[in-house]
Design an enzyme around this catalytic site. Structure first.
Site, PDB file in Angstrom:
ATOM      1  N   ASP A 278     -13.384 -17.368 -17.123  1.00 46.92           N
ATOM      2  CA  ASP A 278     -12.041 -17.917 -16.964  1.00 46.92           C
ATOM      3  C   ASP A 278     -12.020 -19.439 -17.103  1.00 46.92           C
ATOM      4  O   ASP A 278     -10.997 -20.072 -16.856  1.00 46.92           O
ATOM      5  CB  ASP A 278     -11.426 -17.497 -15.632  1.00 46.92           C
ATOM      6  CG  ASP A 278     -12.334 -17.821 -14.442  1.00 46.92           C
ATOM      7  OD1 ASP A 278     -13.073 -18.818 -14.511  1.00 46.92           O
ATOM      8  OD2 ASP A 278     -12.298 -17.070 -13.452  1.00 46.92           O
TER       9      ASP A 278
ATOM     10  N   ASP B 155     -16.500 -20.521 -10.095  1.00 49.02           N
ATOM     11  CA  ASP B 155     -15.975 -20.994  -8.813  1.00 49.02           C
ATOM     12  C   ASP B 155     -15.906 -19.912  -7.743  1.00 49.02           C
ATOM     13  O   ASP B 155     -15.216 -20.065  -6.733  1.00 49.02           O
ATOM     14  CB  ASP B 155     -14.573 -21.562  -9.031  1.00 49.02           C
ATOM     15  CG  ASP B 155     -13.595 -20.536  -9.607  1.00 49.02           C
ATOM     16  OD1 ASP B 155     -14.049 -19.476 -10.049  1.00 49.02           O
ATOM     17  OD2 ASP B 155     -12.385 -20.811  -9.617  1.00 49.02           O
TER      18      ASP B 155
ATOM     19  N   VAL C 277     -14.209 -21.633 -15.497  1.00 51.41           N
ATOM     20  CA  VAL C 277     -14.888 -22.353 -14.418  1.00 51.41           C
ATOM     21  C   VAL C 277     -15.616 -21.343 -13.534  1.00 51.41           C
ATOM     22  O   VAL C 277     -15.102 -20.257 -13.255  1.00 51.41           O
ATOM     23  CB  VAL C 277     -13.881 -23.178 -13.581  1.00 51.41           C
ATOM     24  CG1 VAL C 277     -12.834 -22.287 -12.921  1.00 51.41           C
ATOM     25  CG2 VAL C 277     -14.602 -24.014 -12.529  1.00 51.41           C
TER      26      VAL C 277
ATOM     27  N   HIS D 228      -7.431  -5.542  -0.709  1.00 52.72           N
ATOM     28  CA  HIS D 228      -6.226  -4.755  -0.439  1.00 52.72           C
ATOM     29  C   HIS D 228      -5.272  -5.488   0.508  1.00 52.72           C
ATOM     30  O   HIS D 228      -4.062  -5.431   0.352  1.00 52.72           O
ATOM     31  CB  HIS D 228      -6.627  -3.400   0.154  1.00 52.72           C
ATOM     32  CG  HIS D 228      -5.524  -2.381   0.147  1.00 52.72           C
ATOM     33  ND1 HIS D 228      -4.900  -1.954  -1.006  1.00 52.72           N
ATOM     34  CD2 HIS D 228      -4.941  -1.676   1.163  1.00 52.72           C
ATOM     35  CE1 HIS D 228      -3.978  -1.042  -0.711  1.00 52.72           C
ATOM     36  NE2 HIS D 228      -3.978  -0.866   0.597  1.00 52.72           N
TER      37      HIS D 228
ATOM     38  N   ASP E 298     -17.600 -14.392 -13.857  1.00 53.22           N
ATOM     39  CA  ASP E 298     -17.011 -15.565 -13.218  1.00 53.22           C
ATOM     40  C   ASP E 298     -16.760 -16.710 -14.203  1.00 53.22           C
ATOM     41  O   ASP E 298     -15.671 -17.299 -14.226  1.00 53.22           O
ATOM     42  CB  ASP E 298     -17.897 -16.027 -12.053  1.00 53.22           C
ATOM     43  CG  ASP E 298     -17.244 -17.115 -11.214  1.00 53.22           C
ATOM     44  OD1 ASP E 298     -16.148 -17.585 -11.564  1.00 53.22           O
ATOM     45  OD2 ASP E 298     -17.838 -17.506 -10.197  1.00 53.22           O
TER      46      ASP E 298
ATOM     47  N   SER F  48       0.847  -1.187   0.000  1.00 50.78           N
ATOM     48  CA  SER F  48       0.000   0.000   0.000  1.00 50.78           C
ATOM     49  C   SER F  48       0.890   1.249   0.000  1.00 50.78           C
ATOM     50  O   SER F  48       1.638   1.482  -0.941  1.00 50.78           O
ATOM     51  CB  SER F  48      -0.967  -0.036   1.189  1.00 50.78           C
ATOM     52  OG  SER F  48      -1.933   0.975   1.090  1.00 50.78           O
TER      53      SER F  48
ATOM     54  N   ASP G 141      -9.250  -5.266  -5.176  1.00 51.14           N
ATOM     55  CA  ASP G 141      -8.782  -4.222  -4.267  1.00 51.14           C
ATOM     56  C   ASP G 141      -9.518  -2.919  -4.562  1.00 51.14           C
ATOM     57  O   ASP G 141      -9.411  -2.385  -5.673  1.00 51.14           O
ATOM     58  CB  ASP G 141      -7.276  -4.043  -4.465  1.00 51.14           C
ATOM     59  CG  ASP G 141      -6.652  -3.030  -3.526  1.00 51.14           C
ATOM     60  OD1 ASP G 141      -7.382  -2.383  -2.762  1.00 51.14           O
ATOM     61  OD2 ASP G 141      -5.413  -2.886  -3.569  1.00 51.14           O
TER      62      ASP G 141
ATOM     63  N   LEU H 153     -14.580 -16.957  -8.151  1.00 48.29           N
ATOM     64  CA  LEU H 153     -13.372 -16.164  -8.345  1.00 48.29           C
ATOM     65  C   LEU H 153     -13.345 -15.654  -9.777  1.00 48.29           C
ATOM     66  O   LEU H 153     -13.418 -16.437 -10.729  1.00 48.29           O
ATOM     67  CB  LEU H 153     -12.123 -17.004  -8.076  1.00 48.29           C
ATOM     68  CG  LEU H 153     -10.775 -16.323  -8.324  1.00 48.29           C
ATOM     69  CD1 LEU H 153     -10.571 -15.160  -7.363  1.00 48.29           C
ATOM     70  CD2 LEU H 153      -9.634 -17.331  -8.193  1.00 48.29           C
TER      71      LEU H 153
END
Length: 565
Positions: free
Chosen positions: A281, A285, A283, A492, A278, A212, A454, A287
């Protein structure tokens, strides 16, 4: 190049002072580091000194690379070994100010009894104002990783030249310059003198680690003081700092103009973003790994005419849609900031529920019970406001307008009356110089890490800086000494997605053995599920190719080396 020659090299600040500074700031920037100025301290440090004997040690002003009134050791205490830390000497020192109205720089250096011959400078956080202990771990270190002090590093840090975690210090020019860069050089030089006094020799390698604000400071030392550090770890650096604060202030104005969102509305936004991005990418999941081009239109969430946004959490008002667009769009500036920067990139879309409630819509109490008031609160920090707006508003009030009573929500950075001051502040604080050729030439190595969930700062800002280095030096020359790794979905602080890596070991091996990182794997959790994921280099992202979703081996890094966002 010998250690003594590296230490004695002229600072880049002296060689190439920043443009268009105020008189006071320019005067503080002209201290050169030469062999002659360091000679008195080096000559005095021929015999190792006991811990307690360091108390009262004076480091003269001419042994410090930027203007001070000298430094003094206030205390030196042996701390017994207590796992995971070894026995060490805890040394606290003060670097005296030049301006009698400025604060001193407070700092410390931890000197392990069993020293490994290395030094490590720890960066700060937020607006600094406290001295980091420098006894903990480096940014992103996995929990079982020994801290640098436990590895035998002499570690050091400072408060950057003021107390209190807010921006009121910026009313004083020396304090502002210290925060921007000068305290880093001063702390490094005094800590180096005390390391030399304690052990009778200089470190054979010196590193900088920070996240940071500390990440910005890591870039600062590579740009301004390239002869002083062998390796730098810069995680989620807040660059360009001035543009980030102006963008944060703009977010605060949009929140106050009706864009404030409660937790349920933020979840509605999050669900829509995940539905759009989502699966892309490979899949679904939880993320969003394909972060570079996830940018769904928030207008799809606009409440229909027959639904009152005030009574529904499943759609957004026009003002809330405007807030989302503000967060995701670039802030374009008329003023030229340091190194020609004229914008701040929008924040990436995705994982909003993870950190919007703190950074974007409200810090405390919880956002569902705290909408912004009609009158901007005074003081520093501003209670009840979002963190990114809070940081931005303080910078506008204290560093730019230098008016503690300014209502920052009506502040226009393109107003000609602020233009010169914005540029001047940017020259002092922003760490955006793309010319790292001196750092590269002395063998320095740089590892950057950006998190793309972030909302304290935009990961695209660090990416833009890295690409500016590539534009300046060329991709092949940059790859010789610098890498930017990405952690999709991490916030972050690194929560919410795999982001943990023992960067210190990788950096040390790269610097000292010439072995660059190869396939880097980061660990963490997605929700409650433990995961590993490749740490791809920007702008690549990890595409699922089959196998256990939780394992890094099931992904490969993909993407082009073009400019994004």
């Amino acid at each position: 190049m010998t250690t003594e020659a590296r230490t004695a090299g002229t600072s880049r600040t002296a060689v190439r002072p920043r443009r268009r500074w105020g008189t006071a700031a320019l005067a503080l920037a002209t201290g050169a580091v030469t062999a002659a100025t360091l000679a008195p301290t080096a000559a005095a440090a021929t015999t190792p000194t006991g811990c307690a004997d360091l108390v009262g040690t004076e480091v003269p002003a001419d042994a410090i690379g930027l203007p001070t009134s000298g430094a003094v050791v206030d205390s030196a205490t042996v701390v017994p070994a207590a796992a995971p830390l070894p026995e060490y000497c805890d040394v606290r020192f003060t670097i005296r100010r030049v301006d009698p109205d400025a604060p001193d720089v407070s700092a410390r250096v931890n000197l392990p009894t069993d020293w490994n011959g290395r030094g490590m400078h720890f960066g700060g956080g937020g607006y600094n104002g406290v001295v980091p202990e420098a006894t903990g771990n480096a940014p992103s270190a996995p929990p079982d990783t020994p801290p640098p002090l436990a590895r035998g590093y002499a570690t050091f840090a400072s408060d950057s030249g003021h107390t209190g975690g807010n921006a009121t210090f910026a009313l004083n020019e020396e304090a502002l310059v210290n925060f921007g860069y000068a305290a880093l050089k001063k702390t490094r030089d005094v800590a180096g003198a005390l390391i030399r006094a304690r052990y009778g020799t200089d470190p054979h390698h010196t590193y900088f680690v920070g996240s940071s604000q500390g990440g910005r400071e890591g870039l600062t030392v590579a740009q301004r003081f390239p002869d002083d550090y062998d390796g730098v770890l810069s995680r989620v650096p807040v660059v360009p700092f001035t543009a980030l604060q102006l963008a944060g202030n703009r977010v605060g104005a949009a929140v106050a103009a009706g864009g404030w969102m409660n937790a349920a509305e933020i979840q509605t936004l999050t669900d829509a973003t995940f539905a759009a991005c989502d699966p892309r990418d490979g899949v679904q999941d939880g993320l969003i790994a394909r972060y570079p081009d996830c940018d769904p239109d928030p207008a799809q969430l606009l409440c229909p005419p027959d639904v009152d946004p005030a009574t529904s959490d499943t759609c957004l008002s026009a003002a809330q849609v405007d807030l989302v667009r503000t967060v995701r769009s670039d802030l374009e500036l008329d003023v030229h900031l340091a190194n020609g920067v004229r914008s701040y990139p929008g924040w990436p879309a995705g994982h909003e529920a993870l950190s919007w409630p703190f950074w974007i819509t409200g810090a405390a109490p919880l956002p569902e019970t705290q909408a912004p008031g009609a009158v901007q609160p005074g003081g520093a920090p501003f209670p009840g406001t979002s963190a990114v707006a809070n940081f931005g508003a303080q910078w506008v009030r204290y560093a730019i307008a230098q008016d503690p009573d300014l209502d920052t929500r009506t502040f226009d950075p393109d107003d000609p009356r602020w233009r010169e001051r914005i540029r001047e502040v940017s020259e002092i604080v922003d760490s955006t110089d793309p010319d790292l050729s001196a750092f590269r030439a002395r063998g320095g190595k740089l590892i950057m890490q950006e998190h793309f969930g972030d909302y304290a700062q935009s990961g695209f800002a660090g990416a833009r800086y890295f690409e500016s280095v590539v534009d300046e030096l060329g991709r092949r020359r940059t790859a010789d000494f610098a890498r930017l790794y990405v952690s999709p979905g991490a916030d972050h602080g690194g929560q919410g997605a795999p982001s943990l890596v023992d960067w210190v070991s990788l950096l040390e091996t790269w610097v000292e053995d010439g072995e660059a990182p190869r396939r880097v794997v980061q660990s963490g959790t997605v929700g409650t599920v433990a995961r590993t994921l490749p740490a791809c280099q920007y702008p690549e992202w990890p595409r699922y190719r089959g196998g256990p979703v939780e394992e890094a081996a099931s992904y490969r890094c993909t993407g082009s080396h073009g400019h994004h966002r």
